[in-house]
Scaffold this motif. Structure first.
Motif, PDB file in Angstrom:
ATOM      1  N   SER A  30       0.932  -1.192  -0.037  1.00 27.85           N
ATOM      2  CA  SER A  30       0.062   0.015   0.184  1.00 27.85           C
ATOM      3  C   SER A  30       0.981   1.223  -0.108  1.00 27.85           C
ATOM      4  N   LYS A  31       0.590   2.207  -0.982  1.00 26.70           N
ATOM      5  CA  LYS A  31       1.389   3.218  -0.876  1.00 26.70           C
ATOM      6  C   LYS A  31       0.511   4.579  -0.613  1.00 26.70           C
ATOM      7  N   ALA A  32       0.992   5.356  -0.064  1.00 24.07           N
ATOM      8  CA  ALA A  32       0.410   6.691   0.539  1.00 24.07           C
ATOM      9  C   ALA A  32       1.291   7.843   0.675  1.00 24.07           C
ATOM     10  N   ASN A  33       0.403   9.137   0.501  1.00 20.40           N
ATOM     11  CA  ASN A  33       1.101  10.370   0.526  1.00 20.40           C
ATOM     12  C   ASN A  33       0.669  11.042   1.648  1.00 20.40           C
ATOM     13  N   ILE A  34       1.320  11.220   2.720  1.00 20.70           N
ATOM     14  CA  ILE A  34       0.689  11.830   4.035  1.00 20.70           C
ATOM     15  C   ILE A  34       1.500  13.097   4.303  1.00 20.70           C
ATOM     16  N   GLU A  35       1.712  13.983   3.323  1.00 22.83           N
ATOM     17  CA  GLU A  35       2.229  15.447   3.533  1.00 22.83           C
ATOM     18  C   GLU A  35       1.298  16.116   4.388  1.00 22.83           C
ATOM     19  N   ASN A  36       0.052  15.813   4.604  1.00 29.39           N
ATOM     20  CA  ASN A  36      -0.729  16.581   5.622  1.00 29.39           C
ATOM     21  C   ASN A  36      -1.649  15.700   6.057  1.00 29.39           C
ATOM     22  N   TRP A  37      -2.462  16.095   7.145  1.00 26.88           N
ATOM     23  CA  TRP A  37      -3.416  15.145   7.861  1.00 26.88           C
ATOM     24  C   TRP A  37      -4.476  14.996   7.006  1.00 26.88           C
ATOM     25  N   LYS A  38      -4.861  15.607   6.223  1.00 24.24           N
ATOM     26  CA  LYS A  38      -6.135  15.377   5.159  1.00 24.24           C
ATOM     27  C   LYS A  38      -5.696  14.125   4.288  1.00 24.24           C
ATOM     28  N   ASN A  39      -4.404  13.873   3.819  1.00 24.82           N
ATOM     29  CA  ASN A  39      -4.008  13.007   2.996  1.00 24.82           C
ATOM     30  C   ASN A  39      -3.759  11.571   3.830  1.00 24.82           C
ATOM     31  N   LEU A  40      -3.402  11.694   5.159  1.00 22.23           N
ATOM     32  CA  LEU A  40      -3.419  10.647   5.795  1.00 22.23           C
ATOM     33  C   LEU A  40      -4.681  10.024   6.115  1.00 22.23           C
ATOM     34  N   GLY A  41      -5.644  10.899   6.544  1.00 22.52           N
ATOM     35  CA  GLY A  41      -6.771  10.453   6.728  1.00 22.52           C
ATOM     36  C   GLY A  41      -7.742   9.773   5.348  1.00 22.52           C
ATOM     37  N   SER A  42      -7.375  10.314   4.295  1.00 27.06           N
ATOM     38  CA  SER A  42      -7.840   9.677   2.911  1.00 27.06           C
ATOM     39  C   SER A  42      -7.263   8.207   2.833  1.00 27.06           C
ATOM     40  N   TRP A  43      -5.908   8.075   3.183  1.00 25.35           N
ATOM     41  CA  TRP A  43      -5.442   6.752   3.074  1.00 25.35           C
ATOM     42  C   TRP A  43      -6.096   5.797   4.303  1.00 25.35           C
ATOM     43  N   LEU A  44      -6.288   6.364   5.408  1.00 24.00           N
ATOM     44  CA  LEU A  44      -6.972   5.265   6.327  1.00 24.00           C
ATOM     45  C   LEU A  44      -8.366   5.109   6.172  1.00 24.00           C
ATOM     46  N   TYR A  45      -9.134   6.026   5.274  1.00 19.57           N
ATOM     47  CA  TYR A  45     -10.593   5.846   4.953  1.00 19.57           C
ATOM     48  C   TYR A  45     -10.306   4.916   3.851  1.00 19.57           C
ATOM     49  N   GLN A  46      -9.476   4.642   2.930  1.00 11.00           N
ATOM     50  CA  GLN A  46      -9.311   3.924   1.864  1.00 11.00           C
ATOM     51  C   GLN A  46      -9.121   2.379   2.594  1.00 11.00           C
ATOM     52  N   LEU A  47      -8.478   2.249   3.627  1.00 11.00           N
ATOM     53  CA  LEU A  47      -8.267   1.143   4.130  1.00 11.00           C
ATOM     54  C   LEU A  47      -9.324   0.565   4.717  1.00 11.00           C
ATOM     55  N   SER A  48     -10.235   1.446   5.308  1.00 12.18           N
ATOM     56  CA  SER A  48     -11.574   1.038   5.789  1.00 12.18           C
ATOM     57  C   SER A  48     -12.665   0.777   5.012  1.00 12.18           C
ATOM     58  N   SER A  49     -12.602   1.384   4.098  1.00 14.83           N
ATOM     59  CA  SER A  49     -13.696   1.400   2.942  1.00 14.83           C
ATOM     60  C   SER A  49     -14.254   0.150   2.484  1.00 14.83           C
ATOM     61  N   GLY A  50     -15.476  -0.138   2.827  1.00 18.71           N
ATOM     62  CA  GLY A  50     -16.234  -1.430   2.315  1.00 18.71           C
ATOM     63  C   GLY A  50     -16.013  -2.446   3.518  1.00 18.71           C
ATOM     64  N   SER A  51     -15.672  -2.144   4.654  1.00 18.62           N
ATOM     65  CA  SER A  51     -15.502  -2.835   5.711  1.00 18.62           C
ATOM     66  C   SER A  51     -16.673  -3.015   6.771  1.00 18.62           C
ATOM     67  N   GLN A  52     -17.774  -2.219   6.520  1.00 17.45           N
ATOM     68  CA  GLN A  52     -18.934  -1.983   7.365  1.00 17.45           C
ATOM     69  C   GLN A  52     -20.173  -2.585   6.737  1.00 17.45           C
ATOM     70  N   THR A  53     -20.017  -3.656   6.139  1.00 11.11           N
ATOM     71  CA  THR A  53     -21.142  -4.446   5.553  1.00 11.11           C
ATOM     72  C   THR A  53     -21.405  -5.788   6.683  1.00 11.11           C
ATOM     73  N   LEU A  54     -22.649  -5.568   7.319  1.00  9.56           N
ATOM     74  CA  LEU A  54     -23.170  -6.479   8.254  1.00  9.56           C
ATOM     75  C   LEU A  54     -23.909  -7.829   7.743  1.00  9.56           C
ATOM     76  N   PRO A  55     -23.724  -8.868   8.022  1.00  9.67           N
ATOM     77  CA  PRO A  55     -24.452 -10.130   7.597  1.00  9.67           C
ATOM     78  C   PRO A  55     -25.863  -9.994   7.906  1.00  9.67           C
TER      79      PRO A  55
END
Length: 632
Positions: free
Chosen positions: A242-267
């Protein structure tokens, strides 16, 4: 001729060995570095070379002299690694007080074990370590190792004088990075690197020498104010594919959001359960409370840290199936349940018990925890998803008043968590003491603990009664006491308030003779006097949290006695807080009331002795006594 040449070579070798053996002679340490020290860093050299976005090499070597038993904690070598790092070239040597070599260690002497803690189920973190055993102080240990990295999230920091009673003869940190790479830096005041350019590589070197040891300073906010340090962080990195640009907090948050994206599906069964739970709720607030309580009653905390999984939440479907997760997994599961209930929420990256995130310095190593934020139209609810007993919206003192990172679909957003004010962290106590002429007493104590004081006390409600009794016996300080009953209750699970009720008997509360009896008015909550002035203090200070204590004690006077003396009212007002105490004689009772407010903020070092004087005034005020006289 050959004999002379051989003798010359032998003398040369002996001379070299003799020098090497005496290099760490303790007598060579300057006297000013021995003063107040338990440990002296003789020489420390760290080199870190960035070779690519996800690759680097670190070489480390140090020699540490342990002067006495207080320094033993610094005598062992530990280095963490995982599947993205490899520790090798491990060497160590033990020297006695004169710098004579006692023992050499090779790679095979180092032990290797999992770094998994008791609360962690899965982790690929391991430790290479060596524990030096030598009974005669002082002694010196020298060790070195190299590490190759195949995944990078952070660059190492440099903090040579990291503990009290630790002095540094010399230490250096050399950082090499391709000219095409950018990075960010924080450092102690006035510290500047020597920088050089070698072809397409930039080299930076920070160093310090002759750093004296500091005596421990109570209530200190840390040594970074006075000792040298450097923090570095990449602007771009690669880790676990996984590659990331974390020059600022907005970018760091975007990377973390991508990591968690799609993981909130309940059975489907979990979705049905959510709908069943909230069907009677009349507002979003009620839905949040119901679902949070369901989370607490049906899940438990277990650490899971495998590669990128240390930063990616376990999918909600998995948590629903196994009923456990780490802070990320449980927060993400709660987010999924709220999503099913039609309520938006955001994951929050926070440094639990750490300083606020630095707004101008985005990095991965300022946080260690994840909670959940539920923004509402008129207010916001914060949820600590790893606790099985915290009230809805209570995230604890270590998470309050912090700058944190919201992980949103629009990137990272820095916001502040709620502040627990001194008045909200209260103890309110009502005590009734029925005395007889022998000084024996029946005592009833009823106390309410709120917010931070609730957090400090709630553990007592969760332990066995025998342990509860032992804790109270050790903490109350009532002479010759015998507990008749002890009870803890939390009236409302959604409010951080704990009730404590204690019934006890005591003897020896009254002292005196000749028809006079003396009562120490503040029976339960006296100010300790355990701080002493410090001349030329170095570091600023702060209390753990601000708080308000309010006590009322009603003494029923023994038959045959009257009140002869009551002390004057006391008011102590300071920038550190406020104290009041008064006693009133009414009918056959003495009513003592006391209020103490302590303000929580960071104070400069030069105010410490003023704070000690303030605490001493409170200590003296808490010694107030009334006098009873026998009725003739």
């Amino acid at each position: 001729m050959k004999k002379k040449l051989l003798l010359s070579v032998l003398l040369s070798i002996t001379g070299v060995c003799g020098y090497a053996q005496g290099e760490y002679d303790v007598s060579k340490i300057p006297a000013n570095l021995i003063e107040n020290a338990a440990v002296v860093i003789r020489n420390e050299e760290m080199t870190y070379e960035v070779k690519g976005l996800g690759s680097a090499r670190q070489d480390y070597k140090t020699a540490v002299t342990i002067l006495n038993k207080k320094g033993e904690g610094a005598s062992n070598m530990y280095e963490h690694y995982d599947k993205f790092s490899n520790v090798y070239n491990l060497k160590a040597t033990l020297y006695d007080a004169k710098g004579i070599r006692i023992k050499e260690y090779r790679s095979s002497d180092f032990k290797d074990r999992s770094a998994v803690s008791g609360g962690t189920l899965y982790s690929d973190s391991r430790i290479k370590f060596l524990e030096f055993l030598y009974a005669s102080f002082p002694y010196t240990i020298e060790y070195s190792y190299s590490v190759d990295y195949s995944g990078i999230l952070n660059y190492p920091s440099w903090n040579p004088a990291s503990s009290w009673a630790m002095a540094v003869e010399q230490s250096s940190y050399t950082f090499k990075i391709p000219r095409s790479f950018s990075f960010k830096q924080l450092n102690s005041k006035g510290l500047k690197p020597d920088s050089t350019s070698i072809k397409d590589v930039m080299q930076y070197r920070w160093s310090c020498a002759a750093v004296p040891a500091l005596v421990h300073e109570p209530l200190s906010t840390g040594l970074k104010e006075v000792n040298p340090w450097v923090m570095l962080a990449p602007d771009q990195f690669e880790y676990d594919n996984s590659k990331a640009n974390i020059e600022n907090w907005k970018n760091l948050g975007s990377w973390l959001y991508q990591l968690s994206s799609g993981s909130q599906t309940l059975p489907p069964p979990a979705k049905l359960k959510v709908q069943e739970l909230i069907k009677g709720a009349k507002s979003p607030k009620e839905k949040i409370k119901v679902l949070y309580r369901h989370l607490q009653e049906n899940t438990r905390y277990v650490g899971v840290q495998l590669g990128i999984g240390g930063y990616t939440p376990i999918v909600a479907e998995k948590v629903s199936a196994v009923n456990y997760g780490d802070c990320k997994g449980l927060s993400n599961y709660m987010k999924a349940m709220l999503q099913e209930a039609g309520i938006k929420s955001d994951l929050v990256v926070i440094g639990n018990g750490l300083p606020s995130l630095n707004r101008k310095y985005a990095s991965m190593n300022q946080a260690n925890h994840m909670i959940l934020c539920v923004p509402m139209e008129k207010d916001t609810t914060w949820l600590e998803c790893t606790s099985n007993y915290d009230p809805t919206g209570f995230i604890g003192n270590d998470n309050s008043g912090r700058t944190v990172l919201l992980v949103t679909e629009d990137g990272g957003k820095l916001v502040e968590t709620p502040v627990l004010s001194a008045n909200s962290n209260y103890l309110k106590r009502s005590t009734k003491v029925n005395l007889n002429e022998e000084g024996n007493a029946d005592i009833q104590i009823d106390t309410k603990y709120a917010n931070a004081q609730y957090e400090d006390r709630i553990g007592l409600m969760l332990i066995e009664p025998v342990t509860q009794h032992k804790s109270i016996m050790n903490s109350l300080g009532v002479p010759n006491m015998e507990i008749s009953s002890l009870k803890y209750t939390q009236p409302d699970k959604d409010i951080p308030l704990l009730n404590e009720s204690i019934t006890l008997k005591s003897s020896g509360l009254l002292t005196g003779g000749g028809g006079k009896l003396f009562i120490m008015l503040n029976l339960l909550n006296r100010q300790e006097n355990n701080l002493i002035p410090i001349e030329k203090r170095k570091t600023s200070f702060a209390v753990k949290y601000g708080y308000l204590d309010e006590d009322e004690i009603i003494y029923t006077i023994p038959k045959g006695f009257k009140v002869e003396f009551v002390p004057k009212d006391i008011v102590i007002d300071s920038e550190f807080g406020k104290y009041t105490a008064k006693v009133v004689a009414k009918d056959n009772t003495l009513i003592y009331t006391r209020s103490k407010t302590i303000i929580n903020k960071q104070y400069p070092a030069e105010k410490y002795n003023d704070y000690v004087a303030f605490q001493k005034k409170l200590h003296q005020a808490d010694k107030q006594k009334s006098i009873l006289a026998k009725i003739e």
